[in-house]
Motif scaffolding. Structure first.
Motif, short mmCIF file in Angstrom:
data_model
loop_
_atom_site.label_atom_id
_atom_site.label_comp_id
_atom_site.label_asym_id
_atom_site.label_seq_id
_atom_site.Cartn_x
_atom_site.Cartn_y
_atom_site.Cartn_z
N SER A 1 -0.37 -16.87 -2.52
CA SER A 1 0.73 -16.32 -1.71
C SER A 1 0.62 -16.84 -0.28
CB SER A 1 0.69 -14.79 -1.70
OG SER A 1 -0.49 -14.33 -1.08
N GLY B 1 0.69 -6.87 -7.31
CA GLY B 1 1.93 -6.24 -6.84
C GLY B 1 1.62 -5.51 -5.55
N SER B 2 2.10 -4.30 -5.38
CA SER B 2 1.79 -3.51 -4.18
C SER B 2 0.30 -3.18 -4.18
CB SER B 2 2.61 -2.22 -4.17
OG SER B 2 4.00 -2.53 -4.14
N GLN C 1 5.47 -4.55 -2.55
CA GLN C 1 6.30 -5.49 -3.30
C GLN C 1 7.72 -4.96 -3.41
OE1 GLN C 1 4.94 -7.76 -6.97
NE2 GLN C 1 6.39 -6.31 -7.92
N PRO D 1 9.53 -8.96 -7.58
CA PRO D 1 8.51 -9.95 -7.94
C PRO D 1 8.52 -11.15 -7.00
CG PRO D 1 9.56 -9.15 -9.93
CD PRO D 1 10.33 -8.56 -8.77
N GLY E 1 7.35 -9.52 -0.82
CA GLY E 1 6.95 -8.23 -0.33
C GLY E 1 6.82 -8.20 1.18
N ARG F 1 2.52 -15.02 -5.66
CA ARG F 1 1.92 -14.07 -6.59
C ARG F 1 0.80 -13.34 -5.86
NH1 ARG F 1 -1.73 -13.19 -10.92
NH2 ARG F 1 -0.68 -12.37 -12.77
#
Length: 775
Positions: A619, A678-679, A717, A720, A723, A774
Motif C-alpha cells: 500500500s 482492511g480496517s 477502509q 476495498p 482507506g 492492499r
C-alpha cells in the motif's frame, strides 16, 4: 497208371485253381487293408486361445499369443493337423470363446466320417486364478470350461492350459493319470485328458529370454523330439508331458515365481499308445550324435529359443525343425559351447561340439496373482549369473593390441589400445584408448581414453576423457565427462558429470553436474537436477525439486526446502527457508530472509528491507503531519511484519503550502498491524536521514541529521483498496553531521535536549492521509 497226357491236364487244372485262390485271397486282403485304414483314420483339430489381458489389477502378459502360435505350429508341422483345422483365437470374451467352441463343434460334426476317430486339442495361454480363465475382466469358470470341452463331438478331447492355478481344472472331476491318451492309427482310444502348466496353488510364469512361458516352451521342445526317450522317431504324450514336467520344474526352481509343477488328469479307454508328433514326417531334421551331451539351446535365425533340453552322453537324439539357420549352444558344467547349422528340406544334419556360449538365469512375470518368493538372491537374475561365474569361472589373464572376448570372463584383460568383452565380466580392464563391456561388469576399468560399460557397472572407472555406464554402483573418475544412463549409486568426479536417471550418491565437478535424481551435487559451475538432496555451487543451482541449495550465485528450483545464496534464490514453491540478497517464491511456506523478498503467496512473513507479498500488504499513503510536511510512505510485507519506505518534504512556514524548504528526509522502518486486513491499527518505527539540500550536485557540503519516529495509527477502509489513515507519533531528531536541528513542529511545542554536547529535540505529533492498495 496215369498217362503223361492226363497228368499234364491235371497239373494245368491244379495250377489254375491255386492261382484263382491266390487272386481271391489277394482281393480279400486288399479289402481288409482298405477297411482297416478307413477305420483307423484320425481327424485332428486344434483351437489355440491366447489372452495377454487378465483384467484390471493384473500385469499384462507379453507372450500368450506367441505361445498359442508355437503350440499350433508344431502340431501342424509334425502332428498331422491339417491347416484348415487350426483355429487361433486372440483376446476373446467369455461369449466369444463359447461361440468359437460351438463353431468348432459344428465343424467336427460336418467333417465326421463313419469310420475313423476325431480328436480335439484345446490350448489356452493367459491369465487364470482359482475360479477360472481370466478373459479381460470376465471369468470363464473351470466348471463351465470343462463341461464345454467334455461336450465336444469328438472321440478324444485334450485340453492344455498354461495359466496360474490351472491345476484347479483337474479337480473339478475325479480322474487318475493313465498311460498315453492321443493314439496312433492302430488304436481305438476314446475319452478326455487335461494337462495344466501348474498345480492349483502355483504361479505359471513366462520368460523374456524364452519369449514365452516355461511350460509351453518345454512342451513344444519335447514335441519337436526332445521328449523321444524311446528313440523310435515318435513322441507320445506321456513322453512329452514327462519332458515338460521335468524341464518346467528345473527352470522355475530359482525364479521369482517359485517352482512350478505341471499336472494332468486323464480318463481314456482303448489300446495303443499316444503319438503326438512323428519326427519322420518333418521336412528337415537335426541329429545329435552320442558324443553330444549337456544342456542344449537351439535358436533360430531371429535369435528366438525354439528348443531347450538336457541330452545324456551315449544317447543319440533327433529333432524336427523347419528348414532354416540355427545356433545350437551347449553347456557342460562351466564350459559353454556352440555351433551354427543350416537345415534344408529333405535332409537331416548331424552335429558335434564347437565353441563357447553363456547361459543366464532370469527374472520372470507371473501369469496371475499367485505369488512365491524365489531363493536366488530374491529373484535377482543377473546376480545369479554373476555368482555362478564367480564360483565356477576360470581366472584368465589376456593381453593383445586389441583384446576382444565374446565369452563371460573372470580375471585381467589388458589391451595396448582397446579391451572389449561381449558378455559378463568379473575383474579388470586396462588399456590406452578404450575399455568396453557389452554386459554387466564388476571390477576396474582404467584408461587414458574412454571407458564404456553398456549395461550395469560395479567398481571403479578411471579415464582422462569419458566414463560411460548404463548404470553403475561405484566410482566414476574422469578429467572429462562421466555419464550414466540408468539408476546408479556411487560417486561421479569430473569436469562434467551426467546422470540421466537416479544417482544415489555424489556428483563433484569443476564444471557441470546433471542428474535426474541425486543426493549431493558440488561444483564450481552449474548443478542441474530434477530432484536433489543437496546442491552446492559457486555458480548456479537448478532443480525441479531440491532439499538444500547453497550457492554464491543463483539458486533456482521448482520446489525447494532450503535455499541459501550470496546472490539470488528463485523457487516456485519453497517449504522452509530462503536466505539471500534477493529471494523469490511463487508460494512460500517457510521464511524469507534477505534484502529483497518477493513471494506471490506467503504463509510466513518475510524479513528484509523490501518485502513484496502478493497475499500480504502493499500500500501507499500520501499524508501531511504536524511539521507541515507532505510525505508518502509505502508499506510492503504482511500484516504481522512489514517494511516502510518513506519520503517527506517540508513547506515553508507562512508560504501557504506553496513553497518547500530546502531540506527533506527519507527513511526506512518496520511495523506490524493489529487486526485483520482492511480496517486496522498499526504500530511502526521508522528511521530517517534528514538532508539539508535538495540539490545533490552540491555534494561538498552535503550533510545529514537523524530523525527517529514511532507512531500508532489507524486505517479505516472505506471500500476495498482505499482507506483513510490517521495517527499519533513520537519524534526525536538529532544533529548528526549537520551541527544543527532542522526539524520541529509548526506550533513550536517541541523540547530541546542535549547529551555530551549532542543536541536533540523531541515532540509528539500527528499525521493524516489516504491509503491505497492492499492493507
Amino acid at each position: 497208371m496215369i498217362s503223361n497226357k492226363t497228368f499234364g491236364v491235371l497239373s494245368a487244372m491244379s495250377f489254375g485253381f491255386i492261382l484263382a485262390l491266390l487272386l481271391l485271397a489277394s482281393h480279400a486282403n486288399a479289402a481288409n487293408v482298405t477297411n482297416a485304414t478307413e477305420s483307423a483314420r484320425i481327424n485332428r483339430y486344434v483351437i489355440a486361445v491366447s489372452a495377454n489381458n487378465g483384467g484390471s489389477g493384473r500385469p499384462m502378459l507379453r507372450y500368450a499369443e506367441s505361445d498359442a502360435r508355437s503350440f499350433a505350429k508344431v502340431l501342424k508341422e509334425m502332428g498331422g493337423v491339417m491347416p484348415q483345422n487350426v483355429i487361433l483365437v486372440k483376446e476373446p470374451s467369455v461369449e466369444a470363446l463359447q461361440k468359437e467352441l460351438s463353431n468348432l463343434d459344428a465343424k467336427i460334426l460336418q467333417d465326421k466320417k463313419s469310420n475313423g476317430r476325431d480328436e480335439v486339442l484345446v490350448y489356452y495361454s493367459g491369465h487364470a486364478d482359482e475360479n477360472g480363465l481370466r478373459l479381460g475382466n470376465e471369468t470363464y469358470t473351470w466348471k463351465d470350461l470343462r463341461n464345454r470341452i467334455d461336450a465336444l463331438s469328438a472321440d478324444v478331447k485334450i485340453a492344455v492350459i498354461d495359466a496360474c492355478g490351472s491345476g484347479a481344472i483337474t479337480r473339478v472331476k475325479g480322474g487318475k493319470a493313465v498311460p498315453a491318451f492321443m493314439v496312433d492309427q492302430s488304436s481305438d482310444m476314446k475319452g478326455y485328458a487335461f494337462i495344466t502348466s501348474s498345480t492349483q496353488d502355483e504361479s505359471s510364469q513366462e520368460s523374456d529370454k524364452l519369449k514365452g512361458s516355461f511350460f509351453t516352451h518345454s512342451l513344444v521342445s519335447g514335441l519337436r523330439g526332445a521328449g523321444d526317450l524311446s528313440s523310435d522317431g515318435k513322441v507320445t504324450l506321456s513322453e512329452a508331458y514327462q519332458f515338460a514336467f521335468n524341464e518346467t520344474l528345473q527352470k522355475t526352481e530359482t525364479t521369482m515365481g517359485g517352482a512350478q509343477h505341471p499336472s494332468r488328469d486323464m480318463n481314456l479307454a482303448g489300446t495303443g499308445d499316444v503319438v503326438m508328433t512323428d519326427l519322420r514326417t518333418t521336412s528337415a531334421g537335426l541329429d545329435l550324435d552320442e558324443g553330444v551331451y549337456g544342456r542344449l539351446y537351439i535358436r533360430d535365425e531371429n535369435g528366438e529359443l525354439v528348443a531347450e533340453l538336457n541330452k545324456k552322453r551315449g544317447h543319440a537324439m533327433s529333432l524336427g525343425l523347419p528348414a532354416g539357420r540355427y545356433a545350437v549352444n551347449l553347456q557342460q558344467d562351466i564350459d559353454y559351447m556352440g555351433a551354427t547349422v543350416i537345415l534344408s528340406n529333405g535332409k537331416r544334419e548331424k552335429m558335434t561340439l564347437e565353441n563357447f556360449k553363456s547361459v543366464m538365469a532370469e527374472q520372470t512375470v507371473l501369469r496371475g496373482e499367485l505369488k512365491r518368493r524365489g531363493t536366488c538372491e530374491n529373484g535377482d537374475a543377473i546376480a545369479c549369473s554373476l555368482d555362478s561365474l564367480d564360483r565356477n569361472g576360470r581366472y584368465r589373464t589376456t593381453f593383445n593390441i586389441i583384446d576382444s572376448d565374446k565369452e563371460p570372463r573372470k580375471g585381467l584383460q589388458v589391451g595396448l589400445l582397446v579391451t572389449r568383452t561381449r558378455d559378463y565380466m568379473l575383474g579388470s580392464q586396462i588399456s590406452l584408448a578404450a575399455n568396453i563391456t557389452q554386459k554387466e561388469m564388476h571390477g576396474l576399468q582404467l584408461t587414458t581414453g574412454i571407458n564404456i560399460a553398456r549395461h550395469r557397472f560395479e567398481g571403479v572407472q578411471i579415464s582422462t576423457a569419458l566414463n560411460y555406464a548404463g548404470s553403475f554402483d561405484g566410482v566414476q573418475v574422469s578429467s572429462g565427462v562421466n555419464l550414466s544412463r540408468q539408476k546408479s549409486s556411487g560417486v561421479q568426479a569430473g569436469i562434467v558429470n551426467l546422470a540421466l536417471d537416479t544417482l544415489d550418491g555424489v556428483q563433484a565437478s569443476a564444471g557441470i553436474n546433471y542428474a535426474k535424481v541425486t543426493k549431493v551435487q558440488a561444483t564450481a559451475g552449474i548443478n542441474v537436477a530434477e530432484s536433489a538432496n543437496v546442491q552446492a555451487v559457486a555458480g548456479i543451482n537448478v532443480a525441479s525439486k531440491s532439499n538444500v541449495q547453497v550457492t554464491a550465485g543463483i539458486n533456482a528450483a521448482k520446489e525447494s526446502d532450503i535455499q541459501v545464496a550470496a546472490g539470488i534464490n528463485v523457487s516456485h514453491e519453497n517449504n522452509k527457508l530462503q536466505v539471500g540478497v534477493i529471494n523469490y517464491a511463487s508460494n512460500e511456506k517457510g521464511r524469507q530472509w534477505g534484502i529483497v523478498n518477493i513471494c506471490g503467496n506467503c504463509e510466513k512473513s518475510p524479513v528484509g528491507i523490501i518485502n513484496i507479498v502478493g497475499n500480504g500488504v502493499w500500500s501507499a499513503t500520501p499524508y501531511i503531519n504536524e511539521m507541515g510536511a507532505l510525505g508518502g510512505s509505502v508499506h510492503l510485507g504482511t500484516a504481522y511484519f512489514y517494511s516502510n519506505i518513506e519520503w517527506a518534504g517540508f513547506f515553508k512556514k507562512g508560504s501557504g503550502f506553496s513553497k518547500f524548504e530546502k531540506f527533506y528526509e527519507s527513511g526506512f522502518g518496520i511495523g506490524t498491524q493489529f487486526g485483520k486486513y482492511g480496517s486496522h491499527f498499526e504500530l511502526e518505527y521508522t528511521f530517517f536521514n534528514v538532508y539539508d539540500k535538495f540539490d545533490l550536485d552540491e555534494r561538498d557540503d552535503f550533510k545529514t541529521g537523524f530523525h527517529h519516529r514511532g507512531r500508532v495509527g489507524y486505517v479505516y477502509q472505506l471500500f476495498p483498496f482505499f482507506g483513510i489513515s490517521v495517527g499519533a507519533t513520537l519524534n526525536l531528531t538529532s544533529e548528526g553531521y549537520l551541527n544543527k536541528l532542522l526539524l520541529k513542529p509548526l506550533a513550536d511545542y517541541h523540547d530541546d535536549v542535549s547529551y555530551k554536547n549532542h543536541k536533540g529535540r523531541w515532540w509528539p505529533g500527528f499525521y493524516a492521509g489516504l491509503t491505497v492498495g492492499r492493507f
